[in-house]
Write an enzyme that holds these catalytic residues in place. Sequence first.
Site, mmCIF file in Angstrom:
data_model
loop_
_atom_site.group_PDB
_atom_site.id
_atom_site.type_symbol
_atom_site.label_atom_id
_atom_site.label_comp_id
_atom_site.label_asym_id
_atom_site.label_seq_id
_atom_site.Cartn_x
_atom_site.Cartn_y
_atom_site.Cartn_z
ATOM 1 N N SER A 273 33.830 31.500 42.984
ATOM 2 C CA SER A 273 33.353 32.772 42.542
ATOM 3 C C SER A 273 33.211 32.946 41.137
ATOM 4 C CB SER A 273 33.996 34.207 43.045
ATOM 5 O OG SER A 273 35.450 33.975 42.913
ATOM 6 N N HIS A 303 36.745 30.647 50.616
ATOM 7 C CA HIS A 303 36.987 31.234 49.606
ATOM 8 C C HIS A 303 37.752 32.586 49.840
ATOM 9 C CE1 HIS A 303 37.395 32.240 45.351
ATOM 10 N NE2 HIS A 303 36.057 32.411 45.167
ATOM 11 N N HIS A 349 47.501 25.558 48.428
ATOM 12 C CA HIS A 349 46.710 25.821 47.529
ATOM 13 C C HIS A 349 46.016 24.491 46.670
ATOM 14 C CE1 HIS A 349 44.949 27.750 43.669
ATOM 15 N NE2 HIS A 349 45.035 28.865 44.528
ATOM 16 N N ARG A 358 51.029 35.678 42.992
ATOM 17 C CA ARG A 358 50.492 36.887 43.624
ATOM 18 C C ARG A 358 51.192 37.357 44.867
ATOM 19 N NH1 ARG A 358 44.419 34.679 43.364
ATOM 20 N NH2 ARG A 358 45.616 33.079 44.408
ATOM 21 N N ASP A 404 46.859 34.912 50.042
ATOM 22 C CA ASP A 404 46.334 35.458 51.226
ATOM 23 C C ASP A 404 47.175 35.702 52.226
ATOM 24 O OD1 ASP A 404 43.545 35.314 50.052
ATOM 25 O OD2 ASP A 404 43.695 33.201 50.142
ATOM 26 N N ARG A 430 37.562 40.921 41.478
ATOM 27 C CA ARG A 430 36.941 39.559 40.735
ATOM 28 C C ARG A 430 36.050 40.010 39.427
ATOM 29 N NH1 ARG A 430 38.088 34.450 41.875
ATOM 30 N NH2 ARG A 430 40.063 35.526 42.102
ATOM 31 N N ARG A 450 24.618 22.311 32.926
ATOM 32 C CA ARG A 450 23.774 21.118 33.382
ATOM 33 C C ARG A 450 24.280 19.750 33.485
ATOM 34 N NH1 ARG A 450 21.062 18.261 35.886
ATOM 35 N NH2 ARG A 450 19.043 17.857 36.145
#
Length: 468
Positions: A273, A303, A349, A358, A404, A430, A450
Site C-alpha cells: 500500500s 496484505h 513477517h 504492534r 495481525d 494507513r 521508473r
Amino acid sequence: MSLLGASRTAARFVNSKNAACLLIASRNASSSTNLKDVLADLIPKEQTRIKNFKQQYGKTSIGQITIDMVYGGMRGMKGLVYETSVLDPDEGIRFRGYSIPECQQMLPKAPSGEEPLPEGLFWLLATGQIPTQEQVSWVSKEWAKRAALPSHVVTMLDNFPNNLHPMSQFSAAITALNSESSFARAYAEGVNKAKYWEFIYEDSMDLIAKLPCVAAKIYRNLYREGSSIGAIDSNLDWSYNFTNMLGYTEPQFTELMRMYLTIHSDHEGGNVSAHTSHLVGSALSDPYLSFSAAMNGLAGPLHGLANQEVLVWLTHLQKELGGEVSDEKLRDYIWNTLKSGRVVPGYGHAVLRKTDPRYTCQREFALKHLPNDPMFKLVSQLYKIVPDVLLEQGKAKNPWPNVDAHSGVLLQYYGMTEMNYYTVLFGVSRALGVLSQMIWSRALGFPLERPKSMSTEGLMTLVGAKSG
C-alpha cells in the site's frame, strides 16, 4: 538553529542506527498550532540538506542487486526514499525515530485517555516533532471542519449493492472524491512546482478528514440497515467521531480505535500500500487517486486481509477443539496445520525477526481490558506454543507473531464481528503514513518512479548464463 543539533533529543536519534528517517527539527521546535505553517518553515531547510547530501554522495553505491532479488519481488532492495518510518528487523517500526512504546508515552492523549491520539502521530510523521496538546487539538478541529462528503459520493455509496466488498466501496469512494482535489485544479492551471506540496497538503488533510465518514457510511449501509452516521462534533477527536459514526459508544472501544489507527498508520515504504501510493503519486496523480490505488493493494489477501484470516483460523480451531484446550492438543493442531501445507496465520513477517511491537501493544491492551476473554486467552496460548513449533519445523525465518495475530480478536470482543470490514479500518489508518510522506515527496521534488525491468533472457545474458 542547526537542524541536527537543535536539541539533545534530536541528537540522540541522529546517532542511532534508526535515525535514517528524516530528522528535521527538535522535539516541540515549533509553537505554532497550524501544521501547514510548521511545514512551510521546515521544507526549505530539508530541501537544502538533501541537495547538499546528493551533491556529495550521489554517486555512492549502497548495495548489490542479485538475481534472487529481481525474481523475489525486489525484496531487500534499497530502491526508494521514504521518510516517515523505518522498519528495523530487530526493533520493529520506528515513526520518525520513535518506537511504538515511545509514541505511546510521548504523544498527546485524549482527556482521561491512555492511548495516543492519531492526530499526534500524523503531526509527528509530517514534521518529525512530538506535538503539543494544543497542536493536536488544532488538527482534530481542522479535520472536523473538513469532514463533509460531497453529495455525489454519498449517493454513489448508497447505490452500491450489498454484495460489493467494503474495500471495493472504500476505494471507489476515494477515487470519486478526486472531484474535490485542490492539487488537480492547481496543476491544470499551471501552478509552480515549488507550490505542489501546498496543494498536496490541502488534499491530504481533506482526505484524512473525510475517510472516517466514508468508512462509517459503508459500515452503516452494509451492517446497520443504512442508518445515519450522524454529525461530526468539532469538540471531539478524530477517533471519537469515527466510533460515534460507526455506532460504538463504549469508551474502551474508542481507546482501542485510537491505538489501532496509530499503530497501523505506517510500516516504511516497501509494503504494497505504501509503495503503491508512492509510485502512483510520482506520476503527479493527486492524493485521492494515489490513495485509492494504495487501498486496492491493501485489499489483497497477502496484505491487509491477514487479520481476517487469523480470526477465521482461530474460529475454526475453537470449533474443532472446543473451549479450553490443553497445550498438547493445541501443539498437535498446529503441527497438523503445517503438515497439511498450510501456514499458521499471524506468525512470521517479511522483515521483522522478533515479536511485532504492534502485537505487543495490543496484547498489553487486552491484558488490561479483556484478560478473561476466551479468544484472547487462546491467542495468548498460541503465543506460548507456536514459535517453538515453527522453530522446530525449521522453515520460518521469523517464528514470532505479527500485528495481525491480535487485532481481529480485539475488534470482535467489542462487538465488531464483521470481518470483511476490518481492512477498511486498516485503510483509514494507513492514510496517516502514506499521505504525510506524499507531502514530503512533492516538497522534495521526487521524480517519476521508473525502475528498469528485464526479461529472463536479458538477465541470463547479463550474468553470462546459457539460455535453456
